[in-house]
Design an enzyme around this catalytic site. Structure first.
Site, short mmCIF file in Angstrom:
data_model
loop_
_atom_site.label_atom_id
_atom_site.label_comp_id
_atom_site.label_asym_id
_atom_site.label_seq_id
_atom_site.Cartn_x
_atom_site.Cartn_y
_atom_site.Cartn_z
N GLU A 1 0.82 -1.21 0.00
CA GLU A 1 0.00 0.00 0.00
C GLU A 1 0.86 1.27 0.00
O GLU A 1 0.57 2.23 -0.71
CB GLU A 1 -0.92 0.03 1.23
CG GLU A 1 -1.90 -1.12 1.30
CD GLU A 1 -1.41 -2.30 2.13
OE1 GLU A 1 -2.24 -2.96 2.76
OE2 GLU A 1 -0.18 -2.57 2.13
N CYS B 1 -2.92 -3.20 7.24
CA CYS B 1 -2.53 -3.09 8.65
C CYS B 1 -2.77 -1.66 9.12
O CYS B 1 -3.12 -0.77 8.33
CB CYS B 1 -1.05 -3.48 8.82
SG CYS B 1 0.11 -2.29 8.13
#
Length: 157
Positions: free
Chosen positions: A59, A87
């Protein structure tokens, strides 16, 4: 199948292709693409071992690529497709980048920060918004990729 789900699956397949690059490099196979107006503007896959950098998640790399493409850190009206639930670090980066939507494949039972460990209420209170969330797109394929990687890793050890 409607156009809406076909589009999600098409972009998730692009994220899966990124995850396969991570797999081939011995990295945890998570991939991401960022889309704006139907076009992929950023790609990334996990590189924590090869760089080495604890923040080199798919990401984060995709955010950097999309920001470079737009010449802006603001990714308003963008959607990220990621093969596993982000996360807490990645969710924070996505919030700071102003990503409008997060679409993910497989839940991440240990570190997932969206549906597995629910931080949404506190984040909405702090930021005043939360991205739209769509989960389970190509979930089986995304989960199998992670499972295969960790089975192979255990066999090597």
């Amino acid at each position: 199948m409607n156009l809406f789900s076909t589009s999600h699956e098409r972009f998730m397949q692009a994220a899966i292709q990124e995850a396969l690059k991570a797999f081939d490099e011995g990295e945890v196979p998570i991939g991401a693409v960022i889309v704006k107006n139907g076009t992929i503007i950023g790609r990334g896959f996990n590189r924590t071992e090869s760089i080495p950098d604890a923040s080199a998640h798919a990401e984060i790399i995709a955010i950097s690529a999309a920001s470079a493409c737009l010449s802006s850190w603001r990714l308003n009206e963008c959607t990220i497709y990621v093969t596993a639930e982000p996360c807490l670090m990645c969710l924070g980066a996505l919030m700071n980048a102003r990503v409008a939507s997060i679409v993910y494949g497989a839940p991440e039972k240990k570190t997932g920060a969206i549906d597995t460990h629910f931080y949404q209420q506190e984040i909405e209170r702090t930021y005043g918004y939360f991205p739209q969330i769509i989960s389970g797109i190509c979930e089986h394929e995304c989960s199998n990729l992670l499972t295969s990687f960790f089975q192979l890793l255990r066999k090597k050890n």
